[in-house]
Every structure is written in C-alpha cells, then in structure tokens.
Design a protein around this motif. Structure first.
Motif, PDB file in Angstrom:
ATOM      1  N   PHE A 126      -4.281  23.724 -49.488  1.00  0.00           N
ATOM      2  CA  PHE A 126      -3.336  23.794 -50.604  1.00  0.00           C
ATOM      3  C   PHE A 126      -3.770  22.883 -51.753  1.00  0.00           C
ATOM      4  CE2 PHE A 126       0.207  24.928 -47.378  1.00  0.00           C
ATOM      5  CZ  PHE A 126      -0.063  26.285 -47.495  1.00  0.00           C
ATOM      6  N   THR A 127      -4.389  21.755 -51.431  1.00  0.00           N
ATOM      7  CA  THR A 127      -4.876  20.837 -52.459  1.00  0.00           C
ATOM      8  C   THR A 127      -6.064  21.436 -53.198  1.00  0.00           C
ATOM      9  OG1 THR A 127      -4.142  18.890 -51.241  1.00  0.00           O
ATOM     10  CG2 THR A 127      -5.877  18.537 -52.861  1.00  0.00           C
ATOM     11  N   GLU A 128      -7.020  21.966 -52.456  1.00  0.00           N
ATOM     12  CA  GLU A 128      -8.259  22.470 -53.057  1.00  0.00           C
ATOM     13  C   GLU A 128      -8.099  23.826 -53.734  1.00  0.00           C
ATOM     14  OE1 GLU A 128     -11.251  22.438 -49.999  1.00  0.00           O
ATOM     15  OE2 GLU A 128     -11.075  20.263 -49.720  1.00  0.00           O
ATOM     16  N   LYS A 129      -7.368  24.733 -53.092  1.00  0.00           N
ATOM     17  CA  LYS A 129      -7.305  26.115 -53.577  1.00  0.00           C
ATOM     18  C   LYS A 129      -5.959  26.509 -54.156  1.00  0.00           C
ATOM     19  CE  LYS A 129      -9.467  29.208 -51.171  1.00  0.00           C
ATOM     20  NZ  LYS A 129      -9.891  30.114 -50.089  1.00  0.00           N
ATOM     21  N   GLY A 130      -4.926  25.770 -53.831  1.00  0.00           N
ATOM     22  CA  GLY A 130      -3.582  26.134 -54.257  1.00  0.00           C
ATOM     23  C   GLY A 130      -2.937  27.064 -53.254  1.00  0.00           C
ATOM     24  N   TYR A 131      -1.635  27.168 -53.357  1.00  0.00           N
ATOM     25  CA  TYR A 131      -0.860  27.985 -52.414  1.00  0.00           C
ATOM     26  C   TYR A 131      -1.286  29.453 -52.456  1.00  0.00           C
ATOM     27  CZ  TYR A 131       3.080  30.308 -50.189  1.00  0.00           C
ATOM     28  OH  TYR A 131       3.855  31.092 -49.373  1.00  0.00           O
ATOM     29  N   ALA A 132      -1.359  30.029 -53.644  1.00  0.00           N
ATOM     30  CA  ALA A 132      -1.621  31.461 -53.786  1.00  0.00           C
ATOM     31  C   ALA A 132      -2.989  31.859 -53.243  1.00  0.00           C
ATOM     32  CB  ALA A 132      -1.487  31.871 -55.251  1.00  0.00           C
ATOM     33  N   LEU A 188       5.258  26.559 -43.754  1.00  0.00           N
ATOM     34  CA  LEU A 188       4.174  25.578 -43.626  1.00  0.00           C
ATOM     35  C   LEU A 188       4.030  24.782 -44.920  1.00  0.00           C
ATOM     36  CD1 LEU A 188       1.747  24.323 -42.164  1.00  0.00           C
ATOM     37  CD2 LEU A 188       0.388  26.298 -42.919  1.00  0.00           C
ATOM     38  N   PHE A 189       4.064  25.471 -46.066  1.00  0.00           N
ATOM     39  CA  PHE A 189       3.942  24.780 -47.347  1.00  0.00           C
ATOM     40  C   PHE A 189       5.073  23.780 -47.547  1.00  0.00           C
ATOM     41  CE2 PHE A 189       4.782  24.190 -51.837  1.00  0.00           C
ATOM     42  CZ  PHE A 189       3.542  23.759 -52.272  1.00  0.00           C
TER      43      PHE A 189
END
Length: 195
Positions: A23-29, A57-58
C-alpha cells in the motif's frame, strides 16, 4: 491451543506488514491481494478469514499507521515539561509523521478516499485528535488557555494540521515547508495563551 493462537497472530502480523509495504509503494488501487498473499507466503483464504476483504485489510493497516503516529505524538510531546512546548512538539510530531514516506500515501491519500472521509475522521478522532483534545483540556483546566471551546479548538487545530500535512507532502523542499508550517502553528497557538 497456544500454538494456534501464536500462529494466528503471526499470520495476521505478516499480512499487515506485507500489505503495508504494498500500500505504501503502489497505493491501494494498484495493489492486488494476490501480490500480498504471495509475498506473505499465505493463501487468499487466510486473508479473507482474518480481514474479510481488501478494504478490511486496508482499514487495519491504516489503523496501525494511525497508532504509530499517535505514539510518535506522545513520545515527542513527553520530551518537555512545559505544556505549551508539549503541545507544539505534539503538533510537529503529527505533521512530520503524517508526511513520512511510509505513512503519507496510506494516511493522507488512500485513507480518506478508500474508507471515506467520515470513517477516516472517526479513526483520526480515536488517535491523534483524542491526544490533542486531552492536552488542550488539561491546559485549559490548569489556566493556560483562554476560555474557548476545547471541542472547537481541537477540530480547528486538527484541521489545520491535516491540511498542512497535505500541503507539505506536495512540496519539493519538505523541510522548508515543515519549518514554515510550524512557525505559523507557533503564532496560532500564541493567540490562545491566557495572559
């Protein structure tokens, strides 16, 4: 029985850790559940069992970020015995932690858009805003603050800090933007000091 509980905790921790990285590197989407479970060496079933779905999870990952920021605020504020400096250090810790690369996308960008503004705000109220409210209430109880509504001041100051964090995160010179922000916060807080 203890082994099963330990294994469950380890599975949950591993999924949160790997999900946070993605989520940090690529983002949620742009993050797929397949990537997360493959990296964690677990199954989709384990993820669904513990978190329900990707949003579940997010939400847990965002809550861990919120807890980390709240811990930073408490740690930094505790560096001083002066209540005004505690407040200032706590505000600085919030803004600094919010814009750090490991928190920025999850906390500032994806958090409000994935969970919705109201859910994000409720979580913020549980952590950072709660600490701010407690500090301001304590300061007012001790006679350090002008007689103002603590709820209104908490929301106004929290809103200013959140907006400042969004602005700082976009600036090429992060350090300069942070210093400019904290100068403004310092002047703002001065206006609330009881004389």
């Amino acid at each position: 029985m203890k082994k099963n509980k330990d294994e469950t905790k380890e599975t949950i921790h591993k999924l949160i850790e790997v999900a946070r990285m993605y989520f940090t590197e690529k983002g949620y989407a742009e993050t797929s559940l397949e990537e997360i479970v493959n990296q964690a060496n677990l199954t989709r079933g384990a993820l669904y069992h513990h978190f329900g779905n990707k949003i579940g999870l997010f939400q847990v990952v965002l809550e861990s970020v919120q807890k980390g920021i709240a811990n930073r605020i408490e740690t930094e504020a505790a560096q001083s015995d002066d209540v005004w400096e505690q407040l200032f250090l706590g505000c600085r810790a919030f803004v600094t932690a919010a814009v750090e690369p490991q928190n920025r996308r999850i906390f500032l960008i994806d958090g409000p858009s994935v969970l919705g503004w109201e859910s994000w705000r409720r979580m913020d109220e549980q952590y950072s805003m709660r600490l701010l409210h407690e500090q301001l209430q304590s300061m007012q109880d001790q006679g350090f603050l002008k007689p103002v509504s603590i709820n209104a001041m908490t929301h106004a100051l929290s809103g200013a800090l959140n907006e400042s964090a969004l602005w700082i995160a976009q600036m090429p010179d992060y350090q300069q933007a942070l210093e400019e922000t904290m100068t403004v916060v310092s002047h703002l807080l001065d206006g609330f000091k009881s004389r």
